[in-house]
Design a protein around this motif. Structure first.
Motif, mmCIF file in Angstrom:
data_model
loop_
_atom_site.group_PDB
_atom_site.id
_atom_site.type_symbol
_atom_site.label_atom_id
_atom_site.label_comp_id
_atom_site.label_asym_id
_atom_site.label_seq_id
_atom_site.Cartn_x
_atom_site.Cartn_y
_atom_site.Cartn_z
ATOM 1 N N GLN A 199 -4.613 10.559 -9.866
ATOM 2 C CA GLN A 199 -5.835 11.362 -9.725
ATOM 3 C C GLN A 199 -5.512 12.848 -9.857
ATOM 4 O O GLN A 199 -6.190 13.584 -10.566
ATOM 5 C CB GLN A 199 -6.494 11.075 -8.373
ATOM 6 N N PRO A 246 8.170 -1.872 13.202
ATOM 7 C CA PRO A 246 7.160 -0.840 12.938
ATOM 8 C C PRO A 246 5.749 -1.421 12.836
ATOM 9 O O PRO A 246 5.567 -2.562 12.418
ATOM 10 C CB PRO A 246 7.596 -0.271 11.589
ATOM 11 N N ALA A 275 0.818 -1.221 0.000
ATOM 12 C CA ALA A 275 0.000 0.000 0.000
ATOM 13 C C ALA A 275 0.849 1.267 0.000
ATOM 14 O O ALA A 275 0.465 2.273 -0.592
ATOM 15 C CB ALA A 275 -0.931 -0.002 1.203
ATOM 16 N N TYR A 311 -1.484 -0.768 9.734
ATOM 17 C CA TYR A 311 -2.844 -1.278 9.860
ATOM 18 C C TYR A 311 -2.936 -2.783 9.630
ATOM 19 O O TYR A 311 -3.883 -3.408 10.073
ATOM 20 C CB TYR A 311 -3.778 -0.542 8.888
ATOM 21 N N GLU A 317 9.456 7.811 4.716
ATOM 22 C CA GLU A 317 9.067 6.843 5.729
ATOM 23 C C GLU A 317 10.265 6.072 6.280
ATOM 24 O O GLU A 317 10.367 5.839 7.478
ATOM 25 C CB GLU A 317 8.109 5.854 5.078
ATOM 26 N N GLU A 341 1.830 15.810 2.012
ATOM 27 C CA GLU A 341 2.654 14.630 2.310
ATOM 28 C C GLU A 341 3.964 14.783 1.565
ATOM 29 O O GLU A 341 4.013 15.459 0.547
ATOM 30 C CB GLU A 341 1.978 13.370 1.753
ATOM 31 N N GLN A 390 12.078 8.042 8.823
ATOM 32 C CA GLN A 390 11.368 8.115 10.101
ATOM 33 C C GLN A 390 11.482 6.796 10.864
ATOM 34 O O GLN A 390 11.709 6.780 12.070
ATOM 35 C CB GLN A 390 9.893 8.448 9.864
ATOM 36 N N LEU A 391 11.308 5.674 10.143
ATOM 37 C CA LEU A 391 11.296 4.366 10.807
ATOM 38 C C LEU A 391 12.671 3.999 11.341
ATOM 39 O O LEU A 391 12.805 3.479 12.437
ATOM 40 C CB LEU A 391 10.802 3.280 9.852
ATOM 41 N N ASP A 440 -0.436 3.729 -2.790
ATOM 42 C CA ASP A 440 -1.172 4.903 -2.323
ATOM 43 C C ASP A 440 -0.679 6.196 -3.003
ATOM 44 O O ASP A 440 -1.475 6.910 -3.608
ATOM 45 C CB ASP A 440 -1.060 4.972 -0.785
ATOM 46 N N LYS A 464 -2.151 4.055 5.797
ATOM 47 C CA LYS A 464 -1.621 2.769 5.363
ATOM 48 C C LYS A 464 -0.117 2.713 5.513
ATOM 49 O O LYS A 464 0.534 1.860 4.948
ATOM 50 C CB LYS A 464 -2.010 2.541 3.904
ATOM 51 N N ALA A 478 6.910 3.827 13.550
ATOM 52 C CA ALA A 478 7.712 3.275 14.641
ATOM 53 C C ALA A 478 7.521 4.134 15.879
ATOM 54 O O ALA A 478 7.399 5.350 15.783
ATOM 55 C CB ALA A 478 9.176 3.249 14.232
#
Lengths: 313, 383, 290
Positions: free
Chosen positions: B54, C211, B43, C214, B258, B306, B261-262, B47, C115, C119
């Motif tokens: 769109q 992490p 996803a 959903y 991401e 985002e 961040q993780l 996403d 989605k 973390a």
């Protein structure tokens, strides 16, 4: 007797519906959906014998489905086998495998049986995913067209014929097993295994038979659907796919062969119908699943039957 | 007898309806079909891809459409399931009768669609990574992201530049990681690199210290991690936990904010090959990609608030390549659009400068990849 | 040797989360004979709710408490609106209901939150602790410590308190429990609340290590189910041992045999155990009434 008659009438109705359906299908996409319904219905009819009549839960039938598809795919694509030979090898191979594991597995009860079948399916799916030199790994592999006696099966409408005939055949086999002496005896004692044993019935033999038959059903259509889809991925053997099969049986109605067909149709159609909901699709699908089971715990077909015939069993 | 007559008249009716709708369609919108993994394990790729499609279909329509016709996006979510992708592609081809398909988040989904689009003869621009999509070349299939083979080459090039040659490879058992592992193992000898440790982990694993302990005790001089999504971040954290001091490389599969961040502090010093999009503001003013990536970054941020990822960029490139080809073809005739796509030259996208040919349906070379290093929690260009 | 310690400690950390998930299955199974396939979703809710509350500026301790409260509320709702109305339905029917619930919760999570993967920051930093040649994160100690506390607390609750004994009695014989004045419905609700609480705790503890997103519930739920069956369904201690055995077997296989086949080894293990002990490691061996 009456009940048995109504079942055989059902077979006729099913055959008639399948024969007339092409008139109502506007294009190949609808034929494709019909084919997927038939594929799932054949697996569900087999699985229903096991879950609905023998009272045994299997959470691993996608493993057999995937094995059928991959044996066919690997033998035809990598080794140039004729598809029919590959199909037969897949069916015989899985039948043997199912027969060998059936006795130790079916000795287990309830959730332990669910766990063991789940494990069996998982092992199949892990092997398929890992041996990418043979199977193409998680990205899957291309499967050649099905050719038999110089005849090439291609196109949604041709395959519709194949799957429709197979579905009628599968239902006929299932009805025969249900109406066999053992099947009748089991139903006569309301599914109580111990009572049946006391009455001198070889319940284990019956369960093994049903397990093998349902596994072969799954293998057969698993193999054909791989040729039909022209592509196969390990998802076909995944745990979630097994759960989908069980869901079809239970939503349609346990111990109802036509319930299994209806359940397969509903659960194949739902994602297509709900596809416009985008992010909400999963929520709605889950809610439909829950509410239908809460309000019709015996499944759709038996619940509706009971309503129309005044509640008698 | 009666049945066959009924059937015949039904066919006639259907055929005439078909002609009618085809005549109407000529005046209707240009249909862009799409199937993406908007939910499910992929996803985080699908996403931003859908959002991008769109956003830009709306923008193109606001600007008057293409060839005087509006664009219509027909999208289905395959949830990362190749079997679902297969059905939805049939639906796009048979029921929606789309003019072109831009989609296919995962390699599995794309490959499930390939036999169908090849038979139907509809131009298809895939957004998935693996090299198998375009090698061997398939008549109707194109793709926008860089291949995994290029990622391996770019990384090994950098390893050699540092004067190293022994690499430990830790890859995910997903489609992305498996394909990446195979490509890396295949190209390593050509670039004078030896893979001394070859370990894998599952995409849902929560701990990879067992695999990394083996890397630690080995003679490897550098570490390459090939995975998607959250698991490479766990690997990076486990590397820090075990105090493995080797230079660490990740694949282009982590090219989104991401990952930063993780992984947090564990990502410091990690290098990865990625497109210019991630470092839009750091590009020199004369970089041909600068206007495109700055523009896309601004639009995407303004609309969705985002950070951009390269994955959304792939969708941007896919849509723009298709629109560009339709414009040059002057119609939505499938064969003409396909030929136009194949003759794309000098198109500047977020992924690089695209030069397609009958033998290359991606059209990117190694210069499209930039080597980035993570410093102070952000991407920086390695000179 | 240091490799072995590393594998062992990593395995115990992972295993402890499996154990908590397995305990959740066990508690609900004991009270209702339902296998709750939505158990993994409680873990997801715990992790995701904490993350989103933190992002909204709520301090960590309060975020954790609120996330646990949310999971408990969901657990109670699940029991009240889905499991209780289904009443005495067949085992498979109940399984499908919980699968439907898990899909609904997962779907809601992706709509309400997002989605993406998130973390949590580790509770006490991420400087590894060296122990017999192995490096472990402080968060692992949190996982192991809290799991131990939870197990001890559950043991005390079921063996020493009236409420806990009442739950056990309900599990043993619902009809008889009702006759001696135990509110069986309440016990059922309590079991779901307790499982949800356990799930949320596990989900929050593991979020700084792996992490959360959903859809993490699916895999965690599956592992928890395996742990519960391995230990013998209905046996709390069994679920804990089952979870630890599973976790350690996975890392040992990854370390010494093949990292690709570590998941398969877990299932082969299950086959062997079920083959020799058809009721799991600590399952009841008594005869079944018919």
């Amino acid at each position: 007797m009456n009940l048995a008659n109504s079942r055989w009438t059902g077979l006729g109705v099913l055959a008639l519906v399948l024969a007339l359906l092409p008139l109502a299908l506007p294009n190949n996409f609808y034929f494709d959906v019909a084919n997927r319904i038939a594929i799932n219905a054949i697996v569900a009819v087999g699985l229903n014998l096991l879950i609905g009549y023998a009272g045994q839960i299997s959470m691993g039938h996608a493993g057999f489905f995937g094995l059928g598809g991959y044996v066919s795919a690997v033998l035809t694509a990598n080794y140039g086998w004729p598809p029919l030979a590959a199909l037969l090898v897949a069916c015989v191979g899985v039948a043997l495998l199912a027969y060998v594991v059936a006795r130790p597995i079916l000795r287990l009860k309830g959730h332990y049986l669910a766990m063991a079948t789940l494990g069996l399916g998982m092992i199949v799916s892990i092997v398929i995913t890992n041996e990418s030199w043979l199977t193409g790994g998680p990205d899957g592999m291309v499967v050649p067209d099905f050719e038999v006696f110089g005849l090439r099966l291609y196109g949604e409408q041709t395959w519709y014929g194949v799957f429709a005939v197979l579905l009628v055949f599968a239902v006929w086999v299932a009805l025969n097993i249900i109406d066999s002496p053992v099947g009748r005896a089991l139903r006569a004692v309301h599914g109580s295994e111990v009572a049946a044993q006391v009455a001198g019935i070889d319940t284990t033999g019956y369960k093994v038979l049903v397990f093998v038959v349902s596994a072969v059903f799954a293998t057969l259509v698993g193999s054909l659907s791989a040729h039909y889809g022209a592509f196969i991925t390990p998802d076909k053997a995944s745990f979630m796919h097994s759960v989908e099969f069980v869901t079809m049986v239970v939503v349609g109605g346990m111990a109802s062969t036509f319930g299994a067909v209806v359940g397969a149709a509903l659960l194949t159609l739902l994602p297509q119908v709900l596809s416009g909901l985008e992010d909400w699709e999963m929520v709605v699908f889950g809610l439909i699943l829950m509410t239908s089971m809460i309000f019709m715990p015996r499944g759709l077909v038996p619940s509706l039957q009971a309503r129309f015939t005044g509640g008698a069993r | 007898m009666k049945q066959s007559r009924m059937r015949r008249s039904a066919l006639v009716l259907a055929a005439s309806l078909g002609c009618l709708s085809a005549a109407l369609a000529a005046e209707g919108p240009i249909k862009i079909g799409s199937f993406l993994s908007v939910t499910g394990p992929a996803a985080f790729l699908g996403d931003p891809e859908l959002k991008t499609l769109q956003l830009y279909v709306d923008k193109l329509n606001a600007a008057g459409g293409v060839l005087g016709r509006k664009l219509e996006l027909v999208h289905y979510d395959d949830a990362g399931d190749a079997a679902k992708a297969n059905t939805f592609v049939k639906r796009l081809l048979e029921d929606d009768k789309v003019d072109v398909i831009v989609g296919g988040t995962t390699t599995g989904g794309t490959m499930a669609a390939v036999p169908l689009v090849e038979r139907a003869g509809v131009p298809f621009v895939s957004l998935a990574g693996a090299v198998v999509i375009i090698d061997p070349v398939k008549k109707w299939v194109f793709k926008t992201p860089h291949t995994d083979r290029m990622a391996c080459e770019k990384v090994f090039e950098d390893v050699k530049k540092r004067g190293l040659s022994k690499v430990a490879l830790v890859s995910e058992t997903s489609g992305f990681g498996k394909s990446g592992r195979e490509q890396c193992v295949a190209v390593a000898p050509k670039l004078g690199v030896e893979i001394t440790v070859d370990e894998t982990y599952g995409p849902k694993d929560t701990d990879m210290t067992a695999q990394l302990a083996k890397v630690k005790g080995s003679a490897a001089q550098a570490l390459l991690v090939f995975g998607l999504g959250q698991s490479p971040a766990i690997v990076a954290k486990n590397v820090a936990q075990l105090d493995i001091k080797l230079p660490q490389y990740q694949s282009h599969g982590v090219a989104s904010k991401e990952f930063l961040q993780l992984a947090g502090a564990a990502a410091e010093g990690v290098r990865l090959p990625a497109s210019a999009l991630l470092v839009a503001d750091q590009l020199p003013g004369n970089d041909p990609q600068k206007p495109v990536v700055v523009d896309y970054t601004r639009e995407f941020k303004a609309k969705f608030n985002e950070d951009v990822s390269t994955f959304g960029g792939h969708a941007y490139d896919g849509l723009m390549l298709a629109v560009d080809a339709i414009k040059r073809a002057g119609s939505t005739d499938k064969e003409k659009v396909r030929a136009a796509l194949e003759s794309t030259k000098g198109y500047v996208g977020t992924g690089g400068v695209v030069n397609m040919s009958p033998s290359d349906h991606m059209g990117l070379d190694l210069s499209a990849f930039r080597m980035l290093e993570i410093r102070n929690g952000n991407w920086t260009l390695v000179p | 040797m240091s490799d072995f310690m590393q594998f062992l400690l990593s395995g115990i950390t992972v295993g402890a989360t499996y154990a908590l998930a397995g305990l959740g299955f066990t508690i609900i199974y004991n009270a209702s004979h339902v296998i709750n396939f939505a158990q993994g979703e409680f873990m997801m809710i715990g992790g995701m709710a904490t993350v989103s509350l933190l992002a909204a500026g709520v301090p960590l301790p309060l975020a954790i408490v609120l996330a646990m409260a949310l999971a408990v509320a969901v657990g109670i709702a699940l029991e009240k609106f889905a499991v209780e109305p289904a009443g005495k339905a067949e085992v498979v029917t109940l399984i499908i209901i919980t699968i439907g619930a898990s899909l609904t919760l997962r779907g809601l999570a992706q709509v309400v939150w997002d989605k993406k993967f998130h973390a949590l920051a580790p509770f006490s930093g991420d400087t590894p602790i060296q122990f017999l040649g192995a490096a472990i994160l402080p968060q692992s100690l949190w996982v192991m410590g809290v799991s131990l506390v939870v197990v001890v607390a559950l043991g005390w609750f079921f063996n020493r308190t009236l409420l806990g004994k009442a739950m056990l009695a309900t599990a043993f014989n619902g009809g008889a429990a009702q006759l001696v004045g135990i509110n069986v419905k309440f016990m059922l609700m309590l079991s779901f609340a307790l499982s949800a609480l356990l799930g949320a705790v596990a989900g929050i503890l593991i979020a700084p290590i792996a992490p959360t997103s959903y859809d993490v519930g699916l895999m965690m739920g599956l592992k928890g189910f395996v742990a519960a069956v391995l230990g013998g369904l209905g046996n709390g201690l069994g679920a804990v041992v089952g979870g630890l055995v599973l976790g350690v077997a996975e890392t040992m296989t990854a370390g010494y045999v093949s990292s690709s086949y570590k998941d398969a080894v877990a299932f082969v293990l299950i086959f062997l155990i079920l083959f020799f002990l058809p009721n799991g490691l600590f399952g009841k061996r008594g005869t079944e009434r018919v």
